[in-house]
Design a protein around this motif. Structure first.
Motif, PDB file in Angstrom:
ATOM      1  N   TRP A  59      33.438  37.169 -31.817  1.00  0.00           N
ATOM      2  CA  TRP A  59      32.348  36.211 -32.034  1.00  0.00           C
ATOM      3  C   TRP A  59      31.978  36.153 -33.512  1.00  0.00           C
ATOM      4  O   TRP A  59      31.813  35.059 -34.077  1.00  0.00           O
ATOM      5  CB  TRP A  59      31.131  36.593 -31.193  1.00  0.00           C
ATOM      6  CG  TRP A  59      29.952  35.688 -31.434  1.00  0.00           C
ATOM      7  CD1 TRP A  59      29.765  34.445 -30.911  1.00  0.00           C
ATOM      8  CD2 TRP A  59      28.821  35.953 -32.276  1.00  0.00           C
ATOM      9  NE1 TRP A  59      28.582  33.911 -31.377  1.00  0.00           N
ATOM     10  CE2 TRP A  59      27.986  34.814 -32.220  1.00  0.00           C
ATOM     11  CE3 TRP A  59      28.442  37.033 -33.074  1.00  0.00           C
ATOM     12  CZ2 TRP A  59      26.786  34.732 -32.933  1.00  0.00           C
ATOM     13  CZ3 TRP A  59      27.252  36.950 -33.781  1.00  0.00           C
ATOM     14  CH2 TRP A  59      26.434  35.822 -33.706  1.00  0.00           C
ATOM     15  N   ASN A 106      34.552  34.078 -35.374  1.00  0.00           N
ATOM     16  CA  ASN A 106      34.327  32.654 -35.179  1.00  0.00           C
ATOM     17  C   ASN A 106      33.140  32.155 -36.002  1.00  0.00           C
ATOM     18  O   ASN A 106      33.194  31.082 -36.622  1.00  0.00           O
ATOM     19  CB  ASN A 106      34.070  32.363 -33.694  1.00  0.00           C
ATOM     20  CG  ASN A 106      35.338  32.206 -32.881  1.00  0.00           C
ATOM     21  OD1 ASN A 106      36.285  31.546 -33.310  1.00  0.00           O
ATOM     22  ND2 ASN A 106      35.350  32.788 -31.687  1.00  0.00           N
ATOM     23  N   GLY A 121      36.973  36.624 -28.426  1.00  0.00           N
ATOM     24  CA  GLY A 121      35.621  36.512 -28.945  1.00  0.00           C
ATOM     25  C   GLY A 121      34.881  35.312 -28.403  1.00  0.00           C
ATOM     26  O   GLY A 121      35.469  34.262 -28.128  1.00  0.00           O
ATOM     27  N   GLY A 122      33.566  35.461 -28.255  1.00  0.00           N
ATOM     28  CA  GLY A 122      32.729  34.349 -27.846  1.00  0.00           C
ATOM     29  C   GLY A 122      32.815  33.205 -28.847  1.00  0.00           C
ATOM     30  O   GLY A 122      32.993  33.420 -30.051  1.00  0.00           O
ATOM     31  N   GLN A 123      32.667  31.989 -28.354  1.00  0.00           N
ATOM     32  CA  GLN A 123      32.901  30.811 -29.164  1.00  0.00           C
ATOM     33  C   GLN A 123      31.594  30.208 -29.676  1.00  0.00           C
ATOM     34  O   GLN A 123      30.579  30.229 -28.983  1.00  0.00           O
ATOM     35  CB  GLN A 123      33.656  29.759 -28.335  1.00  0.00           C
ATOM     36  CG  GLN A 123      34.983  30.228 -27.774  1.00  0.00           C
ATOM     37  CD  GLN A 123      34.866  30.959 -26.439  1.00  0.00           C
ATOM     38  OE1 GLN A 123      33.772  31.141 -25.915  1.00  0.00           O
ATOM     39  NE2 GLN A 123      35.991  31.387 -25.887  1.00  0.00           N
TER      40      GLN A 123
END
Length: 294
Positions: free
Chosen positions: A190, A193, A210-212
């Motif tokens: 995350w 990103n 990873g979280g977007q």
């Protein structure tokens, strides 16, 4: 007692561990639910022992590798945690300026696996910095469970500022060429990103599971290489919308989904590790950085 192997463990156990490792269930509930799978000579204690990280036998680079200059430094993060600790590593006999890589840990601080990963990247010809977001609390405590609890107490946007400040530290370093990328894992994915969103001159970003981001995707300038685990339904749920936005704004990206592997497949220290996929993902990552940071 039966010696456990990865093949002995049902997928639901790995899913339970993922919930536990990401603070979705507490330790007591995790242990209670593990009891459902303690059958056929497998005990809860043996399952717990098998699932927990092994930092003794799984490191890939000797921390005293004679080909590396690697040690701890401090740098300032005025918008984040203040004076931060990080591991700075570079090849000992490097000639000329080097591309830089910020290496971002998971949700438990700068543990030995992330340090090992930063040294591996340095041996590929980069100067790397691996900050510890737990510095304001005294740093990674040596136990991942405690590290997770500590990291939960920090604001994640302030931690993002800590890693942006690490980028700035590398950019000003006399050995660094100024071309800097980021690689991160889980929480660090995350962060990777978000650094692409926040840093206009970031040269490359490689988020692992990873979280977007959901806003300001149009501001991304860095080419992206996104690494996903095929069994990671939690993180993968956000990928279609992110990909649609990247396409809409004409961003440069590549994405790889590794089939039949779990979130955390790159982490050598737990049974979620998948050697074949991890090595392929790492080779792709290093080739990408060598192209974009040269």
């Amino acid at each position: 007692m039966k010696e456990l192997k990865k093949e002995d463990i049902e997928q639901e156990v790995f899913d339970l561990y993922d919930d536990y490792a990401h603070n979705k269930i507490q330790r007591r509930e995790f242990i209670e639910k593990l009891g459902l799978y303690a059958v056929g000579g497998i005990t809860v204690a043996s399952l717990m022992s098998f699932l927990m990280p092994n930092y003794v036998d799984t490191m890939l680079v000797d921390k005293n590798d004679p080909n590396l200059d690697s040690g701890y430094i401090t740098y300032n993060s005025p918008k984040g945690g203040g004076e931060m600790k990080a591991l700075l590593s570079k090849p000992k006999d490097a000639k000329g300026k080097l591309g830089g890589i910020v290496v971002v840990h998971e949700n438990r601080g700068l543990n030995p696996y992330i340090e090992d990963t930063a040294r591996r990247a340095a041996l590929e010809g980069f100067i790397t910095i691996a900050p510890d977001a737990l510095t304001p609390f005294g740093g990674y405590p040596g136990i991942d469970d405690e590290g997770r609890e500590m990291q939960r107490k920090r604001d994640r946007n302030e931690m993002l500022e800590d890693f942006i400040a690490a980028f700035e530290y590398l950019k000003a370093h006399e050995v660094c060429s100024g071309k800097i990328g980021v690689v991160g894992f889980c929480f660090g994915g995350w962060i990777s990103n978000m650094m692409a969103v926040k840093i206009p001159d970031l040269a490359a970003a490689v988020p692992f599971y990873g979280g977007q981001p959901t806003e300001d995707i149009d501001k991304i300038n860095a080419p992206l290489m996104l690494q996903y685990a095929g069994l990671d339904e939690r993180v993968n749920a956000g990928w279609p919308a992110y990909e649609a936005a990247l396409k809409e704004y004409g961003k440069e990206y590549s994405a790889f989904v590794y089939p039949n592997v779990n979130h955390g497949f790159h982490n050598t220290t737990t049974p979620r590790y998948d050697k074949e996929s991890a090595e392929l993902a790492w080779k792709r990552t290093m080739d990408f950085f060598k192209e974009k940071l040269s």
